[in-house]
Design an enzyme around this catalytic site. Structure first.
Site, PDB file in Angstrom:
ATOM      1  N   GLU A  35       1.666 -11.213   4.400  1.00 25.75           N
ATOM      2  CA  GLU A  35       1.013 -12.514   4.587  1.00 25.75           C
ATOM      3  C   GLU A  35       2.001 -13.630   4.907  1.00 25.75           C
ATOM      4  O   GLU A  35       1.609 -14.782   5.020  1.00 25.75           O
ATOM      5  CB  GLU A  35       0.189 -12.865   3.345  1.00 25.75           C
ATOM      6  CG  GLU A  35      -1.052 -11.995   3.203  1.00 25.75           C
ATOM      7  CD  GLU A  35      -1.785 -12.225   1.886  1.00 25.75           C
ATOM      8  OE1 GLU A  35      -1.101 -12.331   0.862  1.00 25.75           O
ATOM      9  OE2 GLU A  35      -3.019 -12.283   1.897  1.00 25.75           O
TER      10      GLU A  35
ATOM     11  N   TRP B 164      -8.704  -5.931  -1.186  1.00 30.35           N
ATOM     12  CA  TRP B 164      -8.375  -4.592  -0.672  1.00 30.35           C
ATOM     13  C   TRP B 164      -7.444  -3.858  -1.627  1.00 30.35           C
ATOM     14  O   TRP B 164      -7.214  -2.654  -1.484  1.00 30.35           O
ATOM     15  CB  TRP B 164      -7.803  -4.652   0.754  1.00 30.35           C
ATOM     16  CG  TRP B 164      -6.398  -5.178   0.886  1.00 30.35           C
ATOM     17  CD1 TRP B 164      -5.972  -6.428   0.566  1.00 30.35           C
ATOM     18  CD2 TRP B 164      -5.237  -4.482   1.360  1.00 30.35           C
ATOM     19  NE1 TRP B 164      -4.620  -6.557   0.829  1.00 30.35           N
ATOM     20  CE2 TRP B 164      -4.139  -5.380   1.320  1.00 30.35           C
ATOM     21  CE3 TRP B 164      -5.004  -3.198   1.832  1.00 30.35           C
ATOM     22  CZ2 TRP B 164      -2.852  -5.038   1.712  1.00 30.35           C
ATOM     23  CZ3 TRP B 164      -3.711  -2.852   2.232  1.00 30.35           C
ATOM     24  CH2 TRP B 164      -2.653  -3.773   2.174  1.00 30.35           C
TER      25      TRP B 164
ATOM     26  N   LYS C 178       6.704 -10.336   2.888  1.00 25.90           N
ATOM     27  CA  LYS C 178       6.200 -10.503   1.524  1.00 25.90           C
ATOM     28  C   LYS C 178       5.915  -9.159   0.882  1.00 25.90           C
ATOM     29  O   LYS C 178       6.216  -8.940  -0.281  1.00 25.90           O
ATOM     30  CB  LYS C 178       4.919 -11.332   1.577  1.00 25.90           C
ATOM     31  CG  LYS C 178       4.310 -11.663   0.237  1.00 25.90           C
ATOM     32  CD  LYS C 178       2.973 -12.386   0.448  1.00 25.90           C
ATOM     33  CE  LYS C 178       2.281 -12.665  -0.861  1.00 25.90           C
ATOM     34  NZ  LYS C 178       0.870 -13.038  -0.659  1.00 25.90           N
TER      35      LYS C 178
END
Lengths: 768, 768
Positions: A490, A358, A602
């Site tokens: 994530e 993405w 993150k």
């Protein structure tokens, strides 16, 4: 590696001195590419030290059998990965009976690499004393033609310094290559045939399973003091997968001997007969010759820079960093071919399989949209359109969706999902949102609506159907929820109601719904064609709207923020600044469970939503959410700092904005994470561009009009960038006193600067 | 496989007819074991059909290098797995020049296997017509001595039916074996030396990495019509890893020729010199001879059954099922050696690595506690005590805990964690709770408190410290929460506040706290020794209590239930009964994300808590929670139905209780899941026992007293079980009218039947 490793220079990347420890890193940094192929900066001659060999061909991949510890339903059987392609650069060299090998020379001095970004070539030079006492000076220039994009050129020049030298050149092409990251140590290439004729040779091989046929070719000329000798190879040795020529010459002390090698690939994606294709390509390249090919290369790069250069005054390292990023993005993807896309490491390494993520939609499209013809961004959108059937199949067969719901893969080469961690493959579904957002973004920036009735609407419908089915109604909350996802951050897995995911899901449904209405009114025949094809009823549409209008979003009224996910506030909320330094980076220091239950982020997640949908939120909301989440963000993804940089700039936190900018702009050149040897972070380079243009420059497009709110880091004296806005090139130059606009075009352009309307006439300078 | 595959019989498992499709399944079902070694029912003679070879030695394992798709910090480098041990059973047979191979015979008839559970032997017989026309009748009996537990015995008898036969017996021992589940196709055994002497042979090999030394031995005798011949091998062939003897005999039509093979292993766990150990063991076995060894076997099993038999009247299949379960549990673990434990597949296959899981504490200990001397359960507890240091190391090094917090591994051989899925390895931390609970349970049942000051308290402290550190204070909830866990229901990962986990965490802290007080008062020197060793301060103790007294539990006031985890009620709550049958089992039909966000429960979770802590909850609470959760439970773990069966019986839902009971009692015999070929479900067999004793019999121990509330499924006419309660054997017989108690012991025993006090005098029958 220290910060002096790469010499500061406005236009070149320069390494001086030979250090076996830096070879792999430099192989990445000095990589060259032309959108169709790429080549790590491996030595042509044999090298027995540590090296990571990599030659890559765009679009040529291999479905490597998945390796897992514990299989789960819905995992793909294969991970399609970019192939280490046959070697076309190899030239073994023997000098007075000794093989040239920088790892075995008695002495190496004046070793220097230069990647000339302005002109698009890579040069390596050194002086070596061989074990047999022969001293030589060597200069090698290499480039991959941007125009004749199946061709690479090498000029390998040797000057004996202390005595006459008998030089044996042994150029070769070799399909006997392997991938370092092969899951099962399999070979990926099956050799088919070899051919040689005078100074030309061809090795045709095909990939196992995918059966891409590739002819690797070479053509060699031997020169003395720049004059071509009429030499044919003395010996030709050929196996099933390799052809090597042997040429011997003697050269007097101080004179120059060189070999010019033309090499590259023709592939079955573009040629019915790759062998005859290769023969034709060699002929074309030979007809031009080395000097003309180089001149064309310089010319092409000069045009690229004309449209995409960013200048930074008063900070040569920042200047070098941003140009390196722009250079690599242009090396990776030229936008000519809608079958291709942008791998996170481009053509600089194997990691992430060279596949599409993405990253393309979320980070890369703005760069290509603003610095290239709009067809380039359209090709990137078309890439996903062409893979829509596979996305529907993926949702249906692997994940149990129905009725044309599409889930685009997390990682892909050909539209099939390649990744195999349930928490990502199955749960990081927000990727679907970015793909829809890119369609909106393309229309917003280019004004080209035609893509939507032509192709985009089908993608939007497939995606809206996915979200409609993926949400479920919670009786308890009396709203629709999206359970069990991984958001952009994530460092959380399987959470409920990730704000970003829920928000973009709702937006996707609403946007698809609006486009259906608009296409129905404005493009009725397209509307009819599409609705019939996808069998979309009004009842289904109303069902979609039920979900989007009644979507649940977790917030804290007390803090005035949206919650990254349900129960985020139950965490032990220790700020990043209070976290012991010895614990960072947490992804190297902590077990996965500890990372998951920590509050550490993150990469931008709630803030990614604020970035995409800035206009949906007030500046106060942005400020509150930014201040809350920034304090927990560890930015252990290279894709994170750019979003924070843009928002910090908007919030007038320029020191912070600049610090975030720095963090990525020289990520690879300074090898912050000690991993550049694996390849460069190509997709995050586009984020660096965004930090300047959207962050410092404050560029936005609203209602078909460019807006700017220029700011400048105190460390710089000035900077400029160029934007291709609807087929006119606008140059924006910012210093501490003023902003100048210069338009290359034919029509007046109205822009807004800090909310004030400014008219820019063609080919004149406007100062604000 | 259909339900007629295994013939109904009260005491034997019988298969009739030869079917190549069933060979692997039968190899599991007809496995034999003696706690020290185990052997799948592989054929002695060569078999070229599909087979899964398995010989296993308790405590001998290999750390197989972990295989994962994506590495995460905190994963163990190795998965210790049970080894396929050298083959001691092999006897190649040649008859009139043709190798005997059931896969190649012209005809096989009257094939029959019998596993005689009463006497502890396995028999295989058949008649075969060879391709050369020779017709033979074969009968093979095999057993692993329960007493001389390094010894196995085979009697392989051949009768030629239509002509004289020249028979060549080629018995061998072979260390050239591999594991089917090896991660990297490595060999696990390194051959060291072979030796042979007259009819005896020895192959000594050691495991790579772990260096367990094993001497595999054999001693062969050839008999004619049951009389030993004075034969030595004609030929001895030996490689580095295999010794094979060749004996030739001729036997007339209708006469019986046989070979008796004594074989087995001596291991460095028990012998300084395994070779001389083996020689001694052979001497001992030979001195007894086949007939006496068999007689001893029968005698030993008769004693086992005396203490552990369950009879069921009126349902031969149920009788066969429960005896098979009790038989397998006794074959798997004898309780003699605290270095050993109970692998989920016992000695019947490789799956689950043969390692220790929380199955032992949660499901197996009640069986061994009630049917064996109490030392056996104490050995199982001691196993964990001996691994406490490793559990502390695991928590510290892999997961970042400190100060002596212990996290026992999910899967282990030697105390080190072996499993590598973060959602299990790192998050399924409730296992710690079961290990503490087993200590409580042992004391409750046996009344032996001495284990706690001696060993148990240190384990309890390590576990309490873990929970104390693992919980965190949520400002938002103003309570302690436990984030990011996987509960017993492995169809949820990374959830917050799993009720079972939070409850057992609180309980562990409270129980450890109480035992510290009690040991302080009653065993002051132990208290001093332990507190000094673990450096436990009053301040820390008070910190523990803060967590346990202020632990958060999710509930629904509206439904009157505890929530399996936060936000359980947000799910799409479709009952299992309303789920399309085609979707089951969901673990084969659905992708992992879909399973996770569904409400379906793999195994008892909230209800597991109600099972462990029954007295903490009212019957009405149980009823509400049972009815809510049972409706979502798919029981796709073999460990699930037993808990539901016990609770259904308590709630007078006897049809349901019986249905759950049935679901596991013949799980392997009827191969419900089409996977018995991989091995039998040993640990869940203990759950079947619990279903009868605690479910139908309603047995509980409260305040040092046995309680019963006997019920009986309408399908049965009666049933009985035996309990070793504090060194007296109580037999409980139930039929539809009454319950009888018979006590083998010396002291009066007071029990409660449905709340009413009953006095049972020794050696008399009491009817209630």
């Amino acid at each position: 590696m220290n910060q002096d490793y790469i010499k500061p220079d406005n236009w070149s990347i320069i390494e001086e001195g030979f250090d076996v420890e830096s070879v792999k890193s430099s192989e990445s940094i000095f990589s060259i590419g032309n959108g169709a192929m790429g080549q790590r900066a491996n030595f042509e001659e044999n090298y027995t030290g540590e090296t990571f060999q990599g030659s890559y061909i765009a679009g040529i991949y291999y479905p490597d059998k998945t390796r897992v510890g514990w299989w789960k339903n819905g995992y793909p059987k294969y991970f399609a990965k970019v192939l280490n392609a046959p070697n076309w650069i190899g030239i073994d060299i023997e000098i007075n009976g000794e093989n040239l090998d920088l790892n075995a020379c008695a002495k190496v001095k004046n070793f220097r690499r230069e990647l000339n970004m302005k002109e698009g070539w890579y040069n390596r030079s050194f002086e070596a004393t061989l074990q047999n006492g022969t001293e030589i000076k060597v200069n090698i220039r290499r480039f991959l033609c941007m125009d004749l994009d199946e061709v690479g050129v090498i000029n390998y020049e040797i000057t004996p310094l202390n005595k006459e030298a008998k030089i044996i050149y042994k150029p070769y092409i070799d399909a006997g290559v392997t991938n370092e990251d092969a899951n099962w140590e399999e070979k990926f290439w099956e050799p088919l045939e070899t051919k040689d004729h005078e100074n030309e040779a061809f090795v045709t091989a095909q990939t196992f399973k995918t059966h891409f046929k590739v002819t690797t070719f070479m053509q060699n000329s031997i020169l003395e003091n720049g004059k071509k000798l009429n030499l044919s190879p003395e010996i030709v040795s050929a196996t099933k997968e390799k052809v090597q020529f042997i040429y011997s010459v003697s050269i007097a002390k101080g004179e120059k001997s060189s070999i010019q090698k033309i090499g590259g690939y023709t592939v079955s994606l573009n040629h019915e007969n790759t062998l005859s294709g290769a023969e034709k390509v060699i002929k074309e390249a030979l007809a031009k010759g080395y000097d003309l090919l180089l001149a064309e290369q310089i010319e092409t790069w000069s045009k690229i820079w004309e449209m995409s250069d960013i200048t930074i005054d008063g900070d040569v390292k920042a200047q070098q960093g941003i140009r390196f990023n722009i250079f690599q993005l242009n090396q990776t993807y030229s936008g000519k071919d809608s079958r291709l896309n942008i791998g996170p490491k481009g053509f600089t390494g194997e990691k992430y399989g060279g596949s599409t993520y993405w990253d393309t939609e979320a980070y890369c499209i703005p760069f290509y949209m603003a610095t290239k013809d709009q067809q380039v961004a359209r090709n990137l959108l078309t890439y996903r359109y062409n893979q829509l059937d596979k996305a529907i199949e993926n949702a249906e067969k692997n994940l149990g969706f129905k009725n044309g719901a599409a889930l685009y893969p997390m990682v892909t080469m050909n539209g099939e999902e390649c990744h195999n961690e349930w928490e990502i493959t199955h749960e990081e579904i927000h990727r679907n949102g970015a793909i829809a957002f890119a369609i909106f973004n393309y229309h917003r920036f280019t004004g080209d609506y035609s893509y939507i009735p032509e192709k985009g609407l089908e993608v939007l419908i497939g995606i809206a159907r996915f979200w409609h089915q993926r949400a479920n109604f919670s009786k308890d909350k009396n709203q629709y929820v999206i359970l069990g996802v991984t958001g952009p951050n994530e460092y959380e897995n399987n959470v409920n109601n990730n704000f970003y995911t829920n928000y973009i899901a709702k937006w996707c449904i609403d946007y698809a719904y609006e486009q259906i209405q608009k296409v129905s009114l404005e493009y009725p025949s397209d509307h009819k064609r599409i609705i019939e094809k996808v069998k979309l009823s009004d009842v289904e549409l109303q069902d979609w709207k039920k979900v989007s209008t009644n979507m649940y979003f977790a917030k804290s009224e007390e803090l005035g923020i949206y919650l990254q996910q349900d129960e985020f506030l139950d965490k032990d909320l220790v700020l990043v600044k209070d976290l012991d330094k010895s614990q960072r980076p947490i992804n190297q220091k902590w077990s996965w469970d500890r990372i998951l239950r920590s509050p550490y982020i993150k990469q931008a997640d709630v803030l990614q939503c604020f970035y995409f949908f800035e206009e949906h939120f007030s500046k106060e909301e942005l400020q509150r959410n930014f201040e809350f989440y920034e304090a927990f963000t560890v930015h252990e993804s290279s894709l994170s700092p750019c979003v924070h940089s843009i928002q910090a700039a908007k919030l007038d936190k320029m020191d912070m904005a600049y610090a975030f900018y720095l963090r990525t702009s020289r990520l690879d050149l300074d090898d912050y994470n000690k991993e550049v040897g694996e390849g460069c972070h190509i997709t995050s380079m586009a984020g660096t561009w965004m930090s300047i243009v959207e962050g410092f420059g404050g560029m936005r497009v609203k209602d078909d009009t460019l807006h700017f709110s220029p700011k400048i880091p105190k460390e710089w004296t000035g900077y400029s960038f160029k934007i291709n806005f609807r087929n006119q090139i606008l140059k924006v130059s910012v210093n501490h006193k003023e902003t100048q606009f210069h338009l290359e075009g034919t029509k007046n352009l109205t822009v807004f600067v800090n909310g004030k309307e400014v008219n820019v006439a063609p080919n004149s300078l406007i100062t604000v």
